[in-house]
Design an enzyme around this catalytic site. Structure first.
Site, PDB file in Angstrom:
ATOM      1  N   GLY A  52       0.680  -1.244  -0.090  1.00  0.00           N
ATOM      2  CA  GLY A  52       0.022  -0.095  -0.006  1.00  0.00           C
ATOM      3  C   GLY A  52       0.723   1.320   0.041  1.00  0.00           C
ATOM      4  N   CYS A  53       1.959   1.324   0.694  1.00  0.00           N
ATOM      5  CA  CYS A  53       2.749   2.342   1.009  1.00  0.00           C
ATOM      6  C   CYS A  53       3.574   2.492  -0.460  1.00  0.00           C
ATOM      7  CB  CYS A  53       3.642   2.221   2.092  1.00  0.00           C
ATOM      8  SG  CYS A  53       2.914   2.192   3.586  1.00  0.00           S
ATOM      9  N   THR A  54       4.001   1.643  -1.251  1.00  0.00           N
ATOM     10  CA  THR A  54       4.492   1.706  -2.506  1.00  0.00           C
ATOM     11  C   THR A  54       3.528   2.318  -3.264  1.00  0.00           C
ATOM     12  OG1 THR A  54       5.960  -0.028  -1.988  1.00  0.00           O
ATOM     13  CG2 THR A  54       5.703   0.361  -4.365  1.00  0.00           C
TER      14      THR A  54
END
Length: 158
Positions: A52-54
């Site tokens: 998700g952060c990527t």
């Protein structure tokens, strides 16, 4: 270490408090100087180089030209180390600042809740001239840039 698990996130209209952290290059960043002038998107994410952060970071990278054209600076914040932030920025060619907020000073200053007491929740704040003009307490990784651009445009016309 500051525990911000029960803190209330900053609200629209709030003055952004001063805090500092090291960026992915090990340079100290004092937010007061960053936020004093112009518009900045500060986005908090749980952990560098996770799915998700990527997605969120790459969405901002892919729309960086549009954000810059709209006068928006971008700063990502997590509790990861300088080394982890540098590896994340290099791996995905992120053209913006990532803060390694290992002591949670920036996270606490914004009142971002902690997940599992170790990772900040995914939240975003748009700051103009030192004040919060928009916040997204459930920031969507795939639409982060578009959401921020829309908010910046709406606040400019009001």
């Amino acid at each position: 270490m500051i525990n911000s698990s029960k803190a209330e996130p900053l609200a629209v209209g709030d003055q952004v408090p001063n805090a500092s952290a090291f960026d992915q290059n090990g340079e100290s960043v004092t937010l007061e100087s960053v936020f004093a002038d112009g518009t900045t998107l500060v986005y908090f994410y749980p952990k560098a180089d996770t799915p998700g952060c990527t997605k969120q970071a790459c969405n901002l990278r892919d729309e960086f030209e549009s954000l810059t054209a709209a006068g928006i600076k971008v700063i990502g914040v997590s509790a990861d180390s300088v080394k982890a932030q540098k590896a994340f920025a290099d791996k995905f060619r992120l053209p913006f600042t990532l803060l390694a907020d290992t002591d949670r000073e920036v996270i606490a200053a914004f009142g971002v809740p902690m997940k599992l007491s170790i990772m900040p929740a995914r939240q975003s704040f748009l700051i103009r001239d030192g004040k919060i003009i928009w916040r997204d307490l459930k920031a969507a990784p795939k639409t982060q840039a578009a959401d921020a651009l829309k908010a910046a445009e709406a606040s400019a016309s009001s």
